[in-house]
Scaffold this motif. Sequence first.
Motif, PDB file in Angstrom:
ATOM      1  N   MET A   1      24.635  35.784  31.264  1.00 51.60           N
ATOM      2  CA  MET A   1      25.791  35.874  30.398  1.00 51.60           C
ATOM      3  C   MET A   1      26.971  36.428  31.187  1.00 51.60           C
ATOM      4  O   MET A   1      26.834  37.405  31.917  1.00 51.60           O
ATOM      5  N   VAL A   2      28.103  35.796  31.055  1.00 49.79           N
ATOM      6  CA  VAL A   2      29.355  36.304  31.598  1.00 49.79           C
ATOM      7  C   VAL A   2      30.373  36.272  30.475  1.00 49.79           C
ATOM      8  O   VAL A   2      30.535  35.258  29.794  1.00 49.79           O
ATOM      9  N   TYR A   3      31.033  37.379  30.258  1.00 53.60           N
ATOM     10  CA  TYR A   3      32.057  37.510  29.225  1.00 53.60           C
ATOM     11  C   TYR A   3      33.287  38.090  29.897  1.00 53.60           C
ATOM     12  O   TYR A   3      33.181  39.065  30.659  1.00 53.60           O
ATOM     13  N   GLN A   4      34.449  37.486  29.616  1.00 52.45           N
ATOM     14  CA  GLN A   4      35.685  38.004  30.213  1.00 52.45           C
ATOM     15  C   GLN A   4      36.758  38.072  29.154  1.00 52.45           C
ATOM     16  O   GLN A   4      36.911  37.155  28.343  1.00 52.45           O
ATOM     17  N   VAL A   5      37.487  39.170  29.180  1.00 48.39           N
ATOM     18  CA  VAL A   5      38.593  39.363  28.246  1.00 48.39           C
ATOM     19  C   VAL A   5      39.740  40.035  28.991  1.00 48.39           C
ATOM     20  O   VAL A   5      39.516  40.850  29.883  1.00 48.39           O
ATOM     21  N   GLU A   6      40.948  39.648  28.649  1.00 48.50           N
ATOM     22  CA  GLU A   6      42.132  40.321  29.167  1.00 48.50           C
ATOM     23  C   GLU A   6      42.788  41.044  28.008  1.00 48.50           C
ATOM     24  O   GLU A   6      42.940  40.485  26.921  1.00 48.50           O
ATOM     25  N   PHE A   7      43.148  42.296  28.224  1.00 47.15           N
ATOM     26  CA  PHE A   7      43.776  43.078  27.165  1.00 47.15           C
ATOM     27  C   PHE A   7      44.838  43.981  27.773  1.00 47.15           C
ATOM     28  O   PHE A   7      44.938  44.118  28.994  1.00 47.15           O
ATOM     29  N   THR A   8      45.623  44.579  26.904  1.00 45.29           N
ATOM     30  CA  THR A   8      46.721  45.434  27.338  1.00 45.29           C
ATOM     31  C   THR A   8      46.471  46.859  26.883  1.00 45.29           C
ATOM     32  O   THR A   8      46.201  47.106  25.704  1.00 45.29           O
ATOM     33  N   ASP A 124      57.521  56.500  36.463  1.00 41.48           N
ATOM     34  CA  ASP A 124      58.122  57.379  35.459  1.00 41.48           C
ATOM     35  C   ASP A 124      58.337  56.657  34.136  1.00 41.48           C
ATOM     36  O   ASP A 124      58.186  57.245  33.076  1.00 41.48           O
ATOM     37  N   GLU A 125      58.691  55.397  34.191  1.00 41.68           N
ATOM     38  CA  GLU A 125      58.960  54.615  32.982  1.00 41.68           C
ATOM     39  C   GLU A 125      57.656  54.052  32.433  1.00 41.68           C
ATOM     40  O   GLU A 125      56.991  53.267  33.099  1.00 41.68           O
ATOM     41  N   PRO A 126      57.241  54.446  31.211  1.00 44.08           N
ATOM     42  CA  PRO A 126      55.989  53.917  30.649  1.00 44.08           C
ATOM     43  C   PRO A 126      56.016  52.396  30.532  1.00 44.08           C
ATOM     44  O   PRO A 126      57.044  51.811  30.191  1.00 44.08           O
ATOM     45  N   SER A 127      54.900  51.785  30.841  1.00 43.41           N
ATOM     46  CA  SER A 127      54.792  50.332  30.798  1.00 43.41           C
ATOM     47  C   SER A 127      53.383  49.958  30.354  1.00 43.41           C
ATOM     48  O   SER A 127      52.410  50.565  30.815  1.00 43.41           O
ATOM     49  N   PRO A 128      53.244  48.965  29.461  1.00 47.04           N
ATOM     50  CA  PRO A 128      51.893  48.499  29.121  1.00 47.04           C
ATOM     51  C   PRO A 128      51.210  47.957  30.373  1.00 47.04           C
ATOM     52  O   PRO A 128      51.867  47.389  31.246  1.00 47.04           O
ATOM     53  N   ARG A 129      49.910  48.137  30.465  1.00 48.47           N
ATOM     54  CA  ARG A 129      49.162  47.694  31.643  1.00 48.47           C
ATOM     55  C   ARG A 129      48.093  46.695  31.241  1.00 48.47           C
ATOM     56  O   ARG A 129      47.359  46.904  30.285  1.00 48.47           O
ATOM     57  N   HIS A 130      48.026  45.588  31.983  1.00 49.92           N
ATOM     58  CA  HIS A 130      47.108  44.490  31.678  1.00 49.92           C
ATOM     59  C   HIS A 130      45.815  44.650  32.474  1.00 49.92           C
ATOM     60  O   HIS A 130      45.852  44.816  33.691  1.00 49.92           O
ATOM     61  N   ILE A 131      44.717  44.573  31.749  1.00 48.12           N
ATOM     62  CA  ILE A 131      43.379  44.765  32.330  1.00 48.12           C
ATOM     63  C   ILE A 131      42.567  43.494  32.108  1.00 48.12           C
ATOM     64  O   ILE A 131      42.585  42.910  31.025  1.00 48.12           O
ATOM     65  N   VAL A 132      41.835  43.075  33.126  1.00 54.04           N
ATOM     66  CA  VAL A 132      40.828  42.016  33.001  1.00 54.04           C
ATOM     67  C   VAL A 132      39.474  42.701  33.063  1.00 54.04           C
ATOM     68  O   VAL A 132      39.174  43.407  34.036  1.00 54.04           O
ATOM     69  N   ALA A 133      38.683  42.527  32.007  1.00 52.93           N
ATOM     70  CA  ALA A 133      37.332  43.088  31.951  1.00 52.93           C
ATOM     71  C   ALA A 133      36.332  41.933  32.031  1.00 52.93           C
ATOM     72  O   ALA A 133      36.431  40.975  31.260  1.00 52.93           O
ATOM     73  N   THR A 134      35.404  42.025  32.958  1.00 46.05           N
ATOM     74  CA  THR A 134      34.362  41.016  33.099  1.00 46.05           C
ATOM     75  C   THR A 134      33.012  41.701  32.966  1.00 46.05           C
ATOM     76  O   THR A 134      32.711  42.630  33.711  1.00 46.05           O
ATOM     77  N   VAL A 135      32.240  41.238  31.980  1.00 47.68           N
ATOM     78  CA  VAL A 135      30.899  41.755  31.739  1.00 47.68           C
ATOM     79  C   VAL A 135      29.909  40.705  32.248  1.00 47.68           C
ATOM     80  O   VAL A 135      30.006  39.537  31.882  1.00 47.68           O
ATOM     81  N   MET A 136      28.996  41.130  33.107  1.00 49.28           N
ATOM     82  CA  MET A 136      27.968  40.242  33.645  1.00 49.28           C
ATOM     83  C   MET A 136      26.610  40.878  33.398  1.00 49.28           C
ATOM     84  O   MET A 136      26.464  42.077  33.600  1.00 49.28           O
ATOM     85  N   GLY A 137      25.669  40.089  32.938  1.00 51.81           N
ATOM     86  CA  GLY A 137      24.346  40.659  32.727  1.00 51.81           C
ATOM     87  C   GLY A 137      23.385  39.662  32.113  1.00 51.81           C
ATOM     88  O   GLY A 137      23.687  38.488  31.955  1.00 51.81           O
ATOM     89  N   ASP A 138      22.229  40.209  31.714  1.00 53.78           N
ATOM     90  CA  ASP A 138      21.171  39.353  31.173  1.00 53.78           C
ATOM     91  C   ASP A 138      21.486  38.834  29.787  1.00 53.78           C
ATOM     92  O   ASP A 138      22.396  39.169  29.139  1.00 53.78           O
TER      93      ASP A 138
END
Length: 138
Positions: A1-8, A124-138
């Motif tokens: 199983m591979v699951y990938q999501v991008e979130f902020t 110094d200036e706050p900014s939303p940050r984009h993350i890619v999360a990838t879950v790999m496993g059985d």
Amino acid sequence: MVYQVEFTLQARRRGCHLVTGEVLRHLPQQLPTAGLLNLFVKHTSCGLTINENADPDVRHDLDRLLDRLAPEGEPYYRHTLEGLDDMPAHAKCTIAGVSLTIPITRGRLNLGTWQGIYLCEFRDEPSPRHIVATVMGD
């Protein structure tokens, strides 16, 4: 199983911020029994790290340490287009890194008792940050 999501991640002020709970909210409720989670931040002026999650003094001290390692306003910086925190933010990003790999065991992140996931914001200036999360496993 591979699951990938991008979130902020929400915009945060400069500093080291625990984001473990926010990251977990974006992952599937059912993680694999065994596997890996990879987190990648798509920016060059912040970083991801794992460190102590109990004492807020650790976050404060990390901020001060990184400021000493990459101080603002040094005369040898050439890349200063976005202000005094521009080049130091890139240097701190290199020190902290932009990705983490965390083992998944019995359907949970296998972090140590006092470990949490940090977003280290170096601008110094706050900014939303984009993350890619990838879950790999059985």
